[in-house]
Write an enzyme that holds these catalytic residues in place. Sequence first.
Site, PDB file in Angstrom:
ATOM      1  N   ASP A   1      41.258  44.881  52.140  1.00  0.00           N
ATOM      2  CA  ASP A   1      41.128  45.812  51.027  1.00  0.00           C
ATOM      3  C   ASP A   1      42.051  47.001  51.268  1.00  0.00           C
ATOM      4  O   ASP A   1      41.996  47.624  52.336  1.00  0.00           O
ATOM      5  CB  ASP A   1      39.690  46.302  50.900  1.00  0.00           C
ATOM      6  CG  ASP A   1      38.701  45.170  50.633  1.00  0.00           C
ATOM      7  OD1 ASP A   1      39.155  44.052  50.329  1.00  0.00           O
ATOM      8  OD2 ASP A   1      37.490  45.414  50.731  1.00  0.00           O
TER       9      ASP A   1
ATOM     10  N   ASP B   1      31.053  40.757  39.527  1.00  0.00           N
ATOM     11  CA  ASP B   1      30.522  41.788  40.417  1.00  0.00           C
ATOM     12  C   ASP B   1      29.172  42.218  39.858  1.00  0.00           C
ATOM     13  O   ASP B   1      29.108  42.841  38.799  1.00  0.00           O
ATOM     14  CB  ASP B   1      31.483  42.969  40.497  1.00  0.00           C
ATOM     15  CG  ASP B   1      32.856  42.556  41.011  1.00  0.00           C
ATOM     16  OD1 ASP B   1      32.928  41.573  41.761  1.00  0.00           O
ATOM     17  OD2 ASP B   1      33.853  43.205  40.644  1.00  0.00           O
TER      18      ASP B   1
END
Length: 255
Positions: free
Chosen positions: A12, A131
């Site tokens: 990330d 998500d």
Amino acid sequence: MTGELTLLPAVDVQGGRAVQLQQGVASSERAFGDPLDVAQKWQGLGAQWIHLVDLDAAFGHGSNTKIISSVVEQLDINVEVSGGIRDQRSLESALSAGATRVNIGTAALEDPQWCDEVVGRYGEQVAIGLDVRGDQLAARGWTREGGKVLDVLARLEDAGCRRYVVTDVASDGMLTGPNYELLGRICARTQGKVVASGGIAALEDLRRLRGLVPIGVEGAIVGTALYVGNFTLPAALDVCRAPIPADSSPMPPTD
């Protein structure tokens, strides 16, 4: 991908650094150095996939496009790119840089017509990110609600989506274990493959996910647990490639 559970170490990127967040909160980052160095480390330890995320683009606070492209171009393994893929230009930019697959999140909620067209056109090159917070989808870097997950899933199924990256927001970065109930609910309602994300803390979590391959769980994204040393990547890969135990049975669908 084969019948084994495919492991995708997460890289990330925020502010040019490799980081890990807790529950997607931008201010909770822990930095782990240069993204390319980290990705090459995972490659050297045997990873066949990397899950590469532009967090700044996901939050709508700039982007790390050059870094993302550089990482993709310099790796010799498959890369799934995520974060800020919201239109044709960003999609084609990621694919032209060499991404094996692109994960589309917010656009699946905010521009369903384009998303449905992309699913039909690009097939295996596209995954849809679900998500999930409770029974709602989270959008814009998990800062807004995006509708009920099962309603959106039904629409995406009608469009022919082949793969979903399912993240339990409450578990992400928390080392509390995956949300197996959520995964069961999604798998029971899709013909596509599911990549599990969020909460993986121990090798036993990977063993349990490996046992869900028969119901549609294809892969697992692992971040914090690898970075803080809960287990090594080679050990995790061994678990993901191991035969499913004879006494293992998939969880029943959850209503």
